[in-house]
Write an enzyme that holds these catalytic residues in place. Structure first.
Site, PDB file in Angstrom:
ATOM      1  N   GLY A  97     -16.502  15.795 -13.736  1.00  0.00           N
ATOM      2  CA  GLY A  97     -16.433  15.158 -15.051  1.00  0.00           C
ATOM      3  C   GLY A  97     -15.000  15.182 -15.541  1.00  0.00           C
ATOM      4  O   GLY A  97     -14.149  15.920 -15.025  1.00  0.00           O
ATOM      5  N   GLN A 127      -8.238  15.127 -21.857  1.00  0.00           N
ATOM      6  CA  GLN A 127      -7.633  15.808 -20.712  1.00  0.00           C
ATOM      7  C   GLN A 127      -6.521  14.972 -20.081  1.00  0.00           C
ATOM      8  O   GLN A 127      -5.712  15.497 -19.313  1.00  0.00           O
ATOM      9  CB  GLN A 127      -8.697  16.133 -19.655  1.00  0.00           C
ATOM     10  CG  GLN A 127      -9.711  17.172 -20.136  1.00  0.00           C
ATOM     11  CD  GLN A 127     -10.750  17.504 -19.088  1.00  0.00           C
ATOM     12  OE1 GLN A 127     -11.745  16.799 -18.961  1.00  0.00           O
ATOM     13  NE2 GLN A 127     -10.516  18.555 -18.333  1.00  0.00           N
ATOM     14  N   CYS A 133     -12.755  24.587 -15.611  1.00  0.00           N
ATOM     15  CA  CYS A 133     -12.285  23.378 -16.298  1.00  0.00           C
ATOM     16  C   CYS A 133     -10.952  22.987 -15.676  1.00  0.00           C
ATOM     17  O   CYS A 133     -10.089  23.853 -15.463  1.00  0.00           O
ATOM     18  CB  CYS A 133     -12.108  23.654 -17.792  1.00  0.00           C
ATOM     19  SG  CYS A 133     -11.436  22.257 -18.712  1.00  0.00           S
ATOM     20  N   LEU A 134     -10.781  21.713 -15.413  1.00  0.00           N
ATOM     21  CA  LEU A 134      -9.531  21.240 -14.806  1.00  0.00           C
ATOM     22  C   LEU A 134      -8.346  21.481 -15.744  1.00  0.00           C
ATOM     23  O   LEU A 134      -7.203  21.508 -15.299  1.00  0.00           O
ATOM     24  CB  LEU A 134      -9.649  19.752 -14.469  1.00  0.00           C
ATOM     25  CG  LEU A 134     -10.787  19.399 -13.486  1.00  0.00           C
ATOM     26  CD1 LEU A 134     -10.937  17.879 -13.357  1.00  0.00           C
ATOM     27  CD2 LEU A 134     -10.552  20.029 -12.128  1.00  0.00           C
ATOM     28  N   HIS A 143     -20.196  20.150 -21.463  1.00  0.00           N
ATOM     29  CA  HIS A 143     -18.785  20.535 -21.288  1.00  0.00           C
ATOM     30  C   HIS A 143     -17.868  19.373 -21.697  1.00  0.00           C
ATOM     31  O   HIS A 143     -16.890  19.564 -22.422  1.00  0.00           O
ATOM     32  CB  HIS A 143     -18.577  20.926 -19.818  1.00  0.00           C
ATOM     33  CG  HIS A 143     -17.187  21.330 -19.452  1.00  0.00           C
ATOM     34  ND1 HIS A 143     -16.828  22.631 -19.149  1.00  0.00           N
ATOM     35  CD2 HIS A 143     -16.038  20.604 -19.344  1.00  0.00           C
ATOM     36  CE1 HIS A 143     -15.544  22.675 -18.866  1.00  0.00           C
ATOM     37  NE2 HIS A 143     -15.034  21.457 -18.973  1.00  0.00           N
ATOM     38  N   GLU A 144     -18.200  18.167 -21.228  1.00  0.00           N
ATOM     39  CA  GLU A 144     -17.330  17.009 -21.521  1.00  0.00           C
ATOM     40  C   GLU A 144     -17.404  16.605 -22.999  1.00  0.00           C
ATOM     41  O   GLU A 144     -16.393  16.263 -23.610  1.00  0.00           O
ATOM     42  CB  GLU A 144     -17.691  15.817 -20.627  1.00  0.00           C
ATOM     43  CG  GLU A 144     -17.575  16.071 -19.129  1.00  0.00           C
ATOM     44  CD  GLU A 144     -16.244  16.659 -18.707  1.00  0.00           C
ATOM     45  OE1 GLU A 144     -15.235  16.483 -19.405  1.00  0.00           O
ATOM     46  OE2 GLU A 144     -16.229  17.352 -17.674  1.00  0.00           O
ATOM     47  N   HIS A 189     -15.188  18.654 -25.050  1.00  0.00           N
ATOM     48  CA  HIS A 189     -13.778  18.221 -25.015  1.00  0.00           C
ATOM     49  C   HIS A 189     -13.492  17.203 -26.126  1.00  0.00           C
ATOM     50  O   HIS A 189     -12.416  17.216 -26.731  1.00  0.00           O
ATOM     51  CB  HIS A 189     -13.450  17.563 -23.672  1.00  0.00           C
ATOM     52  CG  HIS A 189     -13.045  18.519 -22.581  1.00  0.00           C
ATOM     53  ND1 HIS A 189     -11.960  19.359 -22.674  1.00  0.00           N
ATOM     54  CD2 HIS A 189     -13.571  18.753 -21.357  1.00  0.00           C
ATOM     55  CE1 HIS A 189     -11.831  20.064 -21.551  1.00  0.00           C
ATOM     56  NE2 HIS A 189     -12.802  19.719 -20.741  1.00  0.00           N
TER      57      HIS A 189
END
Ligand code: K1U
Ligand code: ZN
Length: 170
Positions: free
Chosen positions: A46, A51, A93-94, A135-136, A139
């Site tokens: 995702g 991000q 998380c990236l 999670h997304e 963000h």
């Protein structure tokens, strides 16, 4: 399509609340395509617009099994309309390098959004897809998974990250 640089903690882009997309046009579709390419390159399952430095409520996801065909999804202005149950998932998380932690999430969610053509869509997620959606969507509200772990673990991570960034600068 392009692979975009991914913002990492503590970049201020990651703590901003994003704004609604007003028009689903070619510019938005180009951003979504670039986000998908960036997500696959990372690799991740995702990616949310902040991000990559955008403040739009836009998310891309592909939670298909590695052996199956890719199943890219573009979610514009997504919102959770149903949520139930709970599960604990070891999340990463990236944008939060070198940390994974158990996070408690809803086990099942239903999300309503627009697709890349501006058509309404409704998506049910359980397990990994439910976690990824939550999670997304976090963000988009400027929230990271480290905001959902214990204050002690969060403080230790912040300290380690600041040290790491200072070392990288030197
Ligand atoms: O937002 C991101 O940083 C992407 C992140 C989303 C995520 C999905 C599910 C759980 C936690 C975080 C990732 O893609 S993490 C890396 C990943 O590729 C992965 C995570 C869980 C299962 C399989 C792969
Ligand atoms: Zn993330």
């Amino acid at each position: 399509m392009a692979v975009l640089p991914i913002k990492t903690y503590p970049d201020p882009c990651l703590s901003q609340a994003c704004r609604q997309v007003e028009v689903v046009d070619d510019d938005l579709r180009r951003l979504a395509s670039d986000m998908l390419e960036t997500m696959y390159a990372a690799p991740g399952v995702g990616l949310a617009a902040p991000q990559v430095g955008s403040d739009l409520r836009l998310v891309v996801i592909d939670c298909a099994n590695r052996d199956d065909d890719p199943a890219p999804m573009v979610l514009v202005n997504p919102r959770i309309v149903e949520a139930e149950g709970s599960l604990v998932f070891d999340e990463g998380c990236l944008s939060v390098p070198d940390l994974t932690c158990d996070v408690t999430r809803h086990e099942r969610v239903v999300v309503e959004a627009l697709d890349a053509q501006g058509r309404p869509l409704r998506l049910e997620g359980v397990g990994l897809l439910a976690v990824c959606l939550q999670h997304e969507l976090d963000h988009l509200d400027g929230r990271l998974f480290i905001d959902r772990i214990s204050p002690l673990k969060r403080a230790l991570y912040k300290k380690r990250r600041v040290k790491q960034l200072k070392r990288d600068e030197a």
